[in-house]
Write an enzyme that holds these catalytic residues in place. Structure first.
Site, PDB file in Angstrom:
ATOM      1  CG  HIS A  73      -0.813  -0.144   2.043  1.00 10.91           C
ATOM      2  ND1 HIS A  73       0.263  -0.784   3.651  1.00 10.91           N
ATOM      3  CD2 HIS A  73       0.233   1.314   3.107  1.00 10.91           C
ATOM      4  CE1 HIS A  73       0.792  -0.253   4.952  1.00 10.91           C
ATOM      5  NE2 HIS A  73       0.370   0.631   4.550  1.00 10.91           N
TER       6      HIS A  73
ATOM      7  CE  LYS B  74       1.585   5.301   3.423  1.00  5.55           C
ATOM      8  NZ  LYS B  74       0.222   5.689   3.714  1.00  5.55           N
TER       9      LYS B  74
ATOM     10  CG  HIS C  78       5.868  -0.955   3.399  1.00  4.75           C
ATOM     11  ND1 HIS C  78       5.232  -1.388   3.087  1.00  4.75           N
ATOM     12  CD2 HIS C  78       5.317  -1.015   4.851  1.00  4.75           C
ATOM     13  CE1 HIS C  78       3.880  -2.669   3.416  1.00  4.75           C
ATOM     14  NE2 HIS C  78       3.614  -1.927   4.802  1.00  4.75           N
TER      15      HIS C  78
END
Length: 479
Positions: free
Chosen positions: A172, A176, A234
Protein backbone atom coordinates in the site's frame (compact mmCIF):
# COMPACT_ATOMS: atom_id res chain seq x y z
CA UNK A 1 -5.95 -9.86 -21.46
CA UNK A 2 -7.03 -6.26 -20.93
CA UNK A 3 -10.43 -5.73 -19.30
CA UNK A 4 -12.12 -3.69 -16.61
CA UNK A 5 -13.67 -6.04 -14.08
CA UNK A 6 -17.37 -5.76 -13.27
CA UNK A 7 -17.13 -8.02 -10.20
CA UNK A 8 -14.89 -7.47 -7.17
CA UNK A 9 -14.68 -10.32 -4.65
CA UNK A 10 -13.27 -9.39 -1.22
CA UNK A 11 -11.96 -12.20 0.96
CA UNK A 12 -11.65 -11.16 4.62
CA UNK A 13 -14.49 -8.69 4.11
CA UNK A 14 -15.24 -8.39 7.84
CA UNK A 15 -11.63 -7.87 8.88
CA UNK A 16 -9.86 -4.77 10.12
CA UNK A 17 -8.32 -3.95 6.73
CA UNK A 18 -11.71 -4.09 5.03
CA UNK A 19 -13.26 -1.79 7.63
CA UNK A 20 -10.46 0.77 7.76
CA UNK A 21 -9.27 0.81 4.15
CA UNK A 22 -11.04 -1.32 1.55
CA UNK A 23 -14.69 -0.40 2.06
CA UNK A 24 -13.91 3.33 2.62
CA UNK A 25 -11.70 3.38 -0.48
CA UNK A 26 -14.36 1.74 -2.64
CA UNK A 27 -17.05 4.09 -1.35
CA UNK A 28 -14.84 7.10 -2.12
CA UNK A 29 -14.24 5.80 -5.66
CA UNK A 30 -17.98 5.34 -6.04
CA UNK A 31 -18.63 8.89 -4.84
CA UNK A 32 -16.22 10.22 -7.48
CA UNK A 33 -17.86 8.04 -10.17
CA UNK A 34 -14.58 6.26 -10.88
CA UNK A 35 -16.03 2.76 -10.89
CA UNK A 36 -18.71 1.82 -13.39
CA UNK A 37 -22.32 1.57 -12.17
CA UNK A 38 -22.48 -2.14 -13.00
CA UNK A 39 -19.50 -3.14 -10.81
CA UNK A 40 -20.74 -5.42 -8.03
CA UNK A 41 -18.79 -6.00 -4.80
CA UNK A 42 -19.13 -9.36 -3.07
CA UNK A 43 -17.72 -9.79 0.43
CA UNK A 44 -16.89 -13.13 1.96
CA UNK A 45 -15.60 -14.32 5.35
CA UNK A 46 -16.41 -16.89 7.99
CA UNK A 47 -18.88 -14.66 9.83
CA UNK A 48 -22.53 -15.54 9.30
CA UNK A 49 -24.21 -12.55 7.65
CA UNK A 50 -26.99 -11.80 5.22
CA UNK A 51 -26.61 -9.19 2.47
CA UNK A 52 -28.50 -6.63 4.55
CA UNK A 53 -26.41 -7.36 7.65
CA UNK A 54 -23.20 -6.92 5.66
CA UNK A 55 -24.48 -3.60 4.30
CA UNK A 56 -25.21 -2.45 7.84
CA UNK A 57 -21.73 -3.58 8.87
CA UNK A 58 -20.23 -1.64 5.94
CA UNK A 59 -22.26 1.48 6.76
CA UNK A 60 -20.91 1.47 10.30
CA UNK A 61 -17.34 1.14 9.01
CA UNK A 62 -17.82 3.98 6.52
CA UNK A 63 -19.28 6.30 9.15
CA UNK A 64 -16.31 5.56 11.39
CA UNK A 65 -13.41 5.66 8.94
CA UNK A 66 -14.44 7.72 5.89
CA UNK A 67 -14.65 11.54 6.16
CA UNK A 68 -18.21 12.82 5.84
CA UNK A 69 -17.40 14.89 2.74
CA UNK A 70 -16.38 11.74 0.86
CA UNK A 71 -19.50 9.66 1.50
CA UNK A 72 -21.46 10.94 -1.47
CA UNK A 73 -24.07 8.45 -2.64
CA UNK A 74 -23.32 6.06 0.23
CA UNK A 75 -26.74 4.44 -0.03
CA UNK A 76 -26.14 3.66 -3.71
CA UNK A 77 -22.70 2.30 -2.85
CA UNK A 78 -24.15 -0.02 -0.20
CA UNK A 79 -26.54 -1.38 -2.84
CA UNK A 80 -23.49 -2.65 -4.75
CA UNK A 81 -22.60 -4.91 -1.82
CA UNK A 82 -23.58 -8.49 -1.20
CA UNK A 83 -22.15 -11.19 1.06
CA UNK A 84 -21.51 -14.92 1.16
CA UNK A 85 -20.39 -16.82 4.24
CA UNK A 86 -17.41 -19.08 3.50
CA UNK A 87 -14.94 -21.29 5.35
CA UNK A 88 -11.97 -21.25 2.99
CA UNK A 89 -10.35 -24.29 4.61
CA UNK A 90 -12.81 -26.63 2.87
CA UNK A 91 -14.22 -26.85 -0.66
CA UNK A 92 -17.73 -26.77 0.78
CA UNK A 93 -19.24 -23.40 0.09
CA UNK A 94 -17.16 -22.35 -2.93
CA UNK A 95 -19.93 -23.39 -5.33
CA UNK A 96 -22.35 -21.17 -3.37
CA UNK A 97 -19.78 -18.37 -3.58
CA UNK A 98 -19.56 -18.81 -7.35
CA UNK A 99 -23.34 -18.53 -7.63
CA UNK A 100 -23.24 -15.36 -5.54
CA UNK A 101 -20.57 -13.85 -7.80
CA UNK A 102 -22.56 -14.77 -10.88
CA UNK A 103 -21.23 -14.56 -14.41
CA UNK A 104 -19.25 -11.35 -14.93
CA UNK A 105 -19.87 -9.59 -18.23
CA UNK A 106 -16.26 -8.46 -18.41
CA UNK A 107 -14.20 -10.04 -15.66
CA UNK A 108 -13.62 -10.73 -11.97
CA UNK A 109 -11.08 -9.12 -9.62
CA UNK A 110 -10.34 -10.91 -6.35
CA UNK A 111 -8.76 -9.26 -3.31
CA UNK A 112 -7.33 -11.86 -0.92
CA UNK A 113 -6.91 -10.39 2.57
CA UNK A 114 -6.61 -13.50 4.72
CA UNK A 115 -3.96 -15.31 6.71
CA UNK A 116 -1.22 -16.67 4.39
CA UNK A 117 -2.09 -20.19 5.57
CA UNK A 118 -5.42 -19.81 3.75
CA UNK A 119 -3.93 -18.77 0.40
CA UNK A 120 -3.42 -22.29 -0.97
CA UNK A 121 -6.82 -23.75 0.10
CA UNK A 122 -8.52 -20.60 -1.20
CA UNK A 123 -6.86 -20.97 -4.60
CA UNK A 124 -7.96 -24.62 -4.76
CA UNK A 125 -11.49 -23.63 -3.82
CA UNK A 126 -11.60 -20.97 -6.53
CA UNK A 127 -10.39 -23.48 -9.10
CA UNK A 128 -12.96 -26.00 -7.91
CA UNK A 129 -15.76 -23.47 -8.37
CA UNK A 130 -14.52 -22.20 -11.72
CA UNK A 131 -13.53 -18.80 -10.33
CA UNK A 132 -10.25 -18.75 -12.20
CA UNK A 133 -9.36 -18.40 -15.86
CA UNK A 134 -8.11 -15.61 -18.10
CA UNK A 135 -10.76 -13.07 -17.08
CA UNK A 136 -9.89 -13.26 -13.36
CA UNK A 137 -7.30 -11.19 -11.49
CA UNK A 138 -5.88 -12.12 -8.10
CA UNK A 139 -4.68 -9.47 -5.62
CA UNK A 140 -2.64 -10.64 -2.62
CA UNK A 141 -2.30 -8.66 0.60
CA UNK A 142 0.92 -9.08 2.59
CA UNK A 143 2.52 -10.85 4.37
CA UNK A 144 3.67 -13.03 1.48
CA UNK A 145 5.55 -15.55 3.56
CA UNK A 146 8.04 -15.33 6.40
CA UNK A 147 11.15 -16.06 4.34
CA UNK A 148 12.13 -16.89 0.77
CA UNK A 149 11.04 -20.52 1.02
CA UNK A 150 7.55 -19.80 2.36
CA UNK A 151 7.14 -16.92 -0.10
CA UNK A 152 7.95 -19.27 -2.99
CA UNK A 153 5.36 -21.75 -1.70
CA UNK A 154 2.68 -19.04 -1.71
CA UNK A 155 3.69 -17.80 -5.15
CA UNK A 156 3.77 -21.34 -6.53
CA UNK A 157 0.27 -21.97 -5.19
CA UNK A 158 -1.07 -18.81 -6.82
CA UNK A 159 0.85 -19.51 -10.04
CA UNK A 160 -0.86 -22.90 -10.30
CA UNK A 161 -4.09 -21.05 -11.16
CA UNK A 162 -3.03 -17.62 -12.43
CA UNK A 163 -0.41 -16.25 -14.80
CA UNK A 164 1.97 -13.54 -13.57
CA UNK A 165 0.09 -10.86 -15.52
CA UNK A 166 -3.05 -11.80 -13.53
CA UNK A 167 -1.38 -11.53 -10.10
CA UNK A 168 -1.38 -8.21 -8.21
CA UNK A 169 0.83 -8.26 -5.08
CA UNK A 170 -0.07 -5.20 -3.08
CA UNK A 171 2.20 -2.87 -1.12
CA UNK A 172 0.00 0.00 0.00
CA UNK A 173 2.97 2.37 0.29
CA UNK A 174 3.13 2.38 -3.50
CA UNK A 175 -0.37 3.89 -3.56
CA UNK A 176 0.69 6.98 -1.59
CA UNK A 177 0.82 10.16 -3.67
CA UNK A 178 4.25 11.24 -2.46
CA UNK A 179 5.75 7.83 -3.29
CA UNK A 180 4.37 8.13 -6.82
CA UNK A 181 5.61 11.72 -6.92
CA UNK A 182 9.12 10.43 -6.32
CA UNK A 183 9.10 9.18 -9.92
CA UNK A 184 7.81 12.54 -11.15
CA UNK A 185 10.40 14.39 -9.09
CA UNK A 186 13.25 12.35 -10.57
CA UNK A 187 12.15 11.87 -14.15
CA UNK A 188 10.10 14.99 -14.93
CA UNK A 189 12.57 17.61 -13.65
CA UNK A 190 15.85 18.24 -15.42
CA UNK A 191 17.58 19.63 -12.33
CA UNK A 192 17.45 16.36 -10.34
CA UNK A 193 18.24 13.36 -12.54
CA UNK A 194 21.70 14.58 -13.69
CA UNK A 195 22.67 14.92 -10.00
CA UNK A 196 21.04 11.67 -8.86
CA UNK A 197 24.22 9.61 -8.47
CA UNK A 198 27.29 8.97 -6.34
CA UNK A 199 29.13 12.00 -7.70
CA UNK A 200 26.62 14.36 -6.13
CA UNK A 201 24.79 12.41 -3.39
CA UNK A 202 26.59 11.59 -0.16
CA UNK A 203 24.01 9.31 1.43
CA UNK A 204 20.30 8.46 1.58
CA UNK A 205 18.17 7.92 4.70
CA UNK A 206 14.83 6.13 4.79
CA UNK A 207 12.90 6.26 8.06
CA UNK A 208 9.60 4.62 8.97
CA UNK A 209 8.86 5.60 12.56
CA UNK A 210 5.76 4.52 14.49
CA UNK A 211 4.52 5.68 17.89
CA UNK A 212 2.23 2.67 18.35
CA UNK A 213 3.01 -0.66 19.96
CA UNK A 214 1.44 -4.03 19.18
CA UNK A 215 -2.14 -2.74 18.64
CA UNK A 216 -3.77 -6.15 18.59
CA UNK A 217 -1.15 -7.68 16.28
CA UNK A 218 0.54 -9.68 19.02
CA UNK A 219 0.81 -13.08 17.35
CA UNK A 220 1.74 -11.75 13.91
CA UNK A 221 4.26 -9.17 15.06
CA UNK A 222 6.15 -11.39 17.48
CA UNK A 223 6.67 -13.89 14.66
CA UNK A 224 7.65 -11.20 12.15
CA UNK A 225 9.59 -8.44 13.90
CA UNK A 226 10.47 -5.06 12.42
CA UNK A 227 12.68 -6.35 9.61
CA UNK A 228 10.01 -8.60 8.11
CA UNK A 229 7.07 -6.33 8.92
CA UNK A 230 8.54 -3.13 7.44
CA UNK A 231 11.96 -3.49 5.83
CA UNK A 232 11.28 -6.50 3.59
CA UNK A 233 8.41 -4.82 1.79
CA UNK A 234 7.74 -1.09 2.31
CA UNK A 235 11.27 0.13 2.90
CA UNK A 236 12.92 -1.90 0.16
CA UNK A 237 10.27 -0.70 -2.28
CA UNK A 238 11.09 2.90 -1.31
CA UNK A 239 14.80 2.20 -1.71
CA UNK A 240 14.22 0.68 -5.15
CA UNK A 241 12.27 3.73 -6.32
CA UNK A 242 15.00 6.07 -5.07
CA UNK A 243 17.84 4.07 -6.64
CA UNK A 244 16.35 2.71 -9.89
CA UNK A 245 17.61 3.69 -13.32
CA UNK A 246 15.26 5.69 -15.58
CA UNK A 247 12.75 3.25 -17.08
CA UNK A 248 12.17 3.35 -20.82
CA UNK A 249 8.48 4.11 -20.30
CA UNK A 250 5.92 4.60 -17.54
CA UNK A 251 4.47 1.12 -17.62
CA UNK A 252 4.45 -1.88 -15.33
CA UNK A 253 7.13 -3.92 -17.08
CA UNK A 254 9.65 -1.12 -17.52
CA UNK A 255 9.36 0.21 -13.97
CA UNK A 256 9.44 -3.18 -12.30
CA UNK A 257 12.38 -4.29 -14.43
CA UNK A 258 14.42 -1.38 -13.08
CA UNK A 259 13.33 -1.96 -9.48
CA UNK A 260 14.38 -5.60 -9.51
CA UNK A 261 17.83 -4.65 -10.85
CA UNK A 262 18.33 -2.47 -7.77
CA UNK A 263 17.14 -5.17 -5.38
CA UNK A 264 19.52 -7.69 -6.95
CA UNK A 265 22.38 -5.19 -6.60
CA UNK A 266 22.03 -4.88 -2.82
CA UNK A 267 25.31 -5.80 -1.15
CA UNK A 268 25.26 -8.44 1.57
CA UNK A 269 25.19 -6.65 4.94
CA UNK A 270 28.07 -7.24 7.34
CA UNK A 271 27.65 -7.80 11.07
CA UNK A 272 28.51 -4.24 12.09
CA UNK A 273 26.01 -2.71 9.65
CA UNK A 274 22.82 -3.56 11.53
CA UNK A 275 21.37 -2.62 14.92
CA UNK A 276 18.30 -4.21 16.49
CA UNK A 277 16.30 -3.01 19.46
CA UNK A 278 13.25 -3.71 21.59
CA UNK A 279 11.36 -1.01 23.46
CA UNK A 280 10.88 -0.85 27.20
CA UNK A 281 8.36 1.17 29.20
CA UNK A 282 8.50 4.92 28.63
CA UNK A 283 6.32 7.84 27.62
CA UNK A 284 5.05 9.12 24.28
CA UNK A 285 3.21 12.42 24.00
CA UNK A 286 3.21 12.72 27.77
CA UNK A 287 1.45 9.37 28.19
CA UNK A 288 3.08 6.38 29.91
CA UNK A 289 3.30 3.28 27.70
CA UNK A 290 4.34 -0.28 28.60
CA UNK A 291 7.36 -2.14 27.31
CA UNK A 292 7.16 -4.74 24.55
CA UNK A 293 7.57 -7.65 26.95
CA UNK A 294 4.79 -6.21 29.13
CA UNK A 295 2.43 -5.90 26.14
CA UNK A 296 3.37 -9.36 24.93
CA UNK A 297 3.07 -10.93 28.36
CA UNK A 298 6.34 -12.84 28.07
CA UNK A 299 10.01 -12.43 27.23
CA UNK A 300 10.89 -12.34 23.54
CA UNK A 301 13.92 -11.77 21.30
CA UNK A 302 11.80 -10.17 18.56
CA UNK A 303 13.15 -6.84 17.37
CA UNK A 304 10.81 -3.82 17.39
CA UNK A 305 13.51 -1.58 15.93
CA UNK A 306 16.09 -2.12 13.22
CA UNK A 307 18.66 0.13 11.58
CA UNK A 308 20.63 -1.03 8.55
CA UNK A 309 23.45 0.47 6.53
CA UNK A 310 23.01 -0.83 3.00
CA UNK A 311 24.77 -0.37 -0.33
CA UNK A 312 23.62 -0.70 -3.94
CA UNK A 313 26.60 -2.04 -5.84
CA UNK A 314 26.25 -0.52 -9.28
CA UNK A 315 27.85 2.39 -11.13
CA UNK A 316 25.27 4.97 -10.10
CA UNK A 317 25.46 4.32 -6.35
CA UNK A 318 28.99 2.97 -5.76
CA UNK A 319 30.08 4.07 -2.30
CA UNK A 320 26.79 5.76 -1.32
CA UNK A 321 25.35 4.34 1.93
CA UNK A 322 21.60 3.88 2.31
CA UNK A 323 20.60 4.12 5.97
CA UNK A 324 17.31 2.37 6.78
CA UNK A 325 15.61 2.82 10.14
CA UNK A 326 12.24 1.65 11.44
CA UNK A 327 10.78 1.03 14.86
CA UNK A 328 7.78 1.05 17.15
CA UNK A 329 7.21 3.37 20.12
CA UNK A 330 9.42 6.09 18.62
CA UNK A 331 8.78 9.79 19.43
CA UNK A 332 6.97 10.63 16.18
CA UNK A 333 4.93 8.91 13.51
CA UNK A 334 6.94 9.70 10.42
CA UNK A 335 7.87 8.15 7.09
CA UNK A 336 10.39 10.04 5.02
CA UNK A 337 13.22 9.79 2.52
CA UNK A 338 16.24 12.08 2.95
CA UNK A 339 18.62 12.60 0.05
CA UNK A 340 21.79 14.28 1.32
CA UNK A 341 23.77 15.97 -1.45
CA UNK A 342 27.53 16.55 -1.27
CA UNK A 343 29.11 19.90 -0.48
CA UNK A 344 30.01 22.23 -3.34
CA UNK A 345 33.60 21.46 -4.43
CA UNK A 346 34.83 24.99 -3.67
CA UNK A 347 33.30 27.80 -1.62
CA UNK A 348 33.94 31.26 -2.99
CA UNK A 349 32.52 32.67 0.24
CA UNK A 350 34.97 31.00 2.67
CA UNK A 351 37.29 33.99 2.94
CA UNK A 352 34.28 36.17 3.78
CA UNK A 353 33.50 33.99 6.80
CA UNK A 354 30.51 32.22 5.31
CA UNK A 355 29.74 28.66 6.38
CA UNK A 356 28.35 26.30 3.77
CA UNK A 357 25.91 23.45 4.29
CA UNK A 358 25.18 20.82 1.64
CA UNK A 359 21.73 20.72 0.05
CA UNK A 360 19.24 18.23 1.46
CA UNK A 361 16.04 16.93 -0.10
CA UNK A 362 13.42 15.58 2.32
CA UNK A 363 10.44 13.70 0.90
CA UNK A 364 7.74 13.32 3.54
CA UNK A 365 5.34 10.41 3.00
CA UNK A 366 3.35 10.31 6.25
CA UNK A 367 1.66 11.69 8.24
CA UNK A 368 2.09 14.73 5.99
CA UNK A 369 2.91 14.44 2.30
CA UNK A 370 5.42 17.12 1.39
CA UNK A 371 8.74 17.80 -0.30
CA UNK A 372 11.37 20.12 1.15
CA UNK A 373 14.64 21.16 -0.50
CA UNK A 374 17.18 23.03 1.63
CA UNK A 375 19.04 25.70 -0.35
CA UNK A 376 21.81 28.09 0.68
CA UNK A 377 20.79 31.76 0.67
CA UNK A 378 22.45 35.00 1.77
CA UNK A 379 21.25 36.53 5.03
CA UNK A 380 20.12 40.13 4.33
CA UNK A 381 22.56 42.80 5.51
CA UNK A 382 25.46 45.08 4.52
CA UNK A 383 28.06 42.35 5.15
CA UNK A 384 30.50 44.62 6.96
CA UNK A 385 31.57 41.75 9.20
CA UNK A 386 31.49 39.15 6.46
CA UNK A 387 28.92 37.34 4.39
CA UNK A 388 26.47 35.15 6.21
CA UNK A 389 24.74 32.27 4.47
CA UNK A 390 21.86 30.25 5.81
CA UNK A 391 20.13 27.04 4.77
CA UNK A 392 16.58 27.95 3.75
CA UNK A 393 13.89 25.33 3.10
CA UNK A 394 11.91 25.42 -0.12
CA UNK A 395 8.73 23.59 0.90
CA UNK A 396 6.00 22.05 -1.21
CA UNK A 397 3.07 20.82 0.87
CA UNK A 398 1.21 18.52 -1.49
CA UNK A 399 -2.34 19.33 -0.23
CA UNK A 400 -1.59 23.06 -0.54
CA UNK A 401 -0.02 22.71 -3.97
CA UNK A 402 -3.11 21.02 -5.38
CA UNK A 403 -6.01 22.83 -3.74
CA UNK A 404 -9.36 21.18 -4.36
CA UNK A 405 -7.91 17.68 -4.77
CA UNK A 406 -8.99 15.02 -2.29
CA UNK A 407 -6.34 13.50 -0.09
CA UNK A 408 -6.96 9.95 -1.14
CA UNK A 409 -6.50 6.74 0.79
CA UNK A 410 -3.60 4.78 -0.74
CA UNK A 411 -5.89 1.82 -1.39
CA UNK A 412 -8.15 3.90 -3.64
CA UNK A 413 -5.56 4.02 -6.39
CA UNK A 414 -4.57 0.40 -5.92
CA UNK A 415 -8.13 -0.96 -5.95
CA UNK A 416 -8.95 1.07 -9.04
CA UNK A 417 -5.79 -0.23 -10.74
CA UNK A 418 -6.80 -3.78 -9.80
CA UNK A 419 -10.25 -3.33 -11.33
CA UNK A 420 -8.78 -1.77 -14.48
CA UNK A 421 -5.79 -4.10 -14.72
CA UNK A 422 -2.80 -1.76 -14.28
CA UNK A 423 0.10 -3.56 -12.52
CA UNK A 424 2.52 -0.58 -12.39
CA UNK A 425 2.14 -0.02 -8.63
CA UNK A 426 2.08 -3.70 -7.72
CA UNK A 427 5.04 -5.94 -6.90
CA UNK A 428 6.25 -8.66 -9.24
CA UNK A 429 7.35 -12.08 -8.03
CA UNK A 430 11.03 -11.56 -8.80
CA UNK A 431 10.97 -8.35 -6.74
CA UNK A 432 9.50 -10.16 -3.73
CA UNK A 433 12.06 -12.94 -3.96
CA UNK A 434 15.00 -10.54 -4.33
CA UNK A 435 13.77 -8.70 -1.22
CA UNK A 436 13.52 -11.94 0.75
CA UNK A 437 17.00 -13.09 -0.30
CA UNK A 438 18.53 -9.92 1.18
CA UNK A 439 16.44 -10.06 4.36
CA UNK A 440 17.05 -13.80 4.90
CA UNK A 441 20.81 -13.24 4.70
CA UNK A 442 20.62 -10.52 7.37
CA UNK A 443 18.53 -12.69 9.68
CA UNK A 444 20.87 -15.65 9.14
CA UNK A 445 23.76 -13.41 10.21
CA UNK A 446 21.88 -12.41 13.36
CA UNK A 447 21.23 -16.05 14.18
CA UNK A 448 24.83 -17.12 13.52
CA UNK A 449 26.22 -14.33 15.70
CA UNK A 450 23.64 -14.64 18.49
CA UNK A 451 22.37 -11.09 18.00
CA UNK A 452 19.88 -10.07 20.70
CA UNK A 453 17.95 -6.76 20.44
CA UNK A 454 19.29 -3.92 22.57
CA UNK A 455 16.72 -2.25 24.78
CA UNK A 456 15.54 1.32 24.24
CA UNK A 457 13.08 3.49 26.12
CA UNK A 458 9.71 4.03 24.47
CA UNK A 459 9.62 7.62 23.25
CA UNK A 460 13.29 7.63 22.21
CA UNK A 461 14.77 7.18 18.73
CA UNK A 462 15.92 3.64 19.43
CA UNK A 463 19.15 2.19 20.85
CA UNK A 464 22.19 4.47 21.04
CA UNK A 465 23.99 1.98 18.78
CA UNK A 466 21.71 3.12 15.93
CA UNK A 467 23.01 6.66 16.35
CA UNK A 468 26.56 5.33 16.30
CA UNK A 469 25.84 3.31 13.14
CA UNK A 470 25.44 6.57 11.24
CA UNK A 471 27.71 8.87 13.25
CA UNK A 472 30.82 6.78 12.71
CA UNK A 473 30.45 7.82 9.06
CA UNK A 474 29.92 11.44 10.05
CA UNK A 475 26.17 11.16 9.38
CA UNK A 476 23.37 12.37 11.66
CA UNK A 477 19.88 10.92 11.43
CA UNK A 478 17.31 13.48 10.35
CA UNK A 479 15.21 14.14 13.45
Amino acid sequence: MSFTADRLLLFGATGDLAQRMLLPSLCALHADELIAPDVKIIGTARSEMSDSEFRAFAREALEKYLPADRRGGMADFLNRLSYQTLDATTLDGFDDLARKVGTPARGLAIFLSTAPSLFEPTIKGLQHAGLDGKTVRMCLEKPLGTDLGSSCEINDAVASAFEEDQIFRIDHYLGKETVQNLLALRFANIMFEPLWNAAHIEHVQITVAETVGLEGRVAFYDDAGAIRDMVQNHMLQLLALVAMEPPSDFDATAIRDEKVKVLRSLRAVSGNETVTGQYRAGAIGGQAVPGYDDELGKDSDTETFVAIKGHVDNWRWKGVPFYLRTGKRLPQRRTEIVVQFRCVPHSIFAEKGARMEPNRLVIGIQPEENISLNLMAKVPGLDREGIRLRSVPLDIAMPDAFVGQHRRIAYERLLLDLIEGDQTLFVRRDEVEAQWEWIDAIRAGWSANGVVPKTYTAGSWGPSAAIALAERDGVTWNE
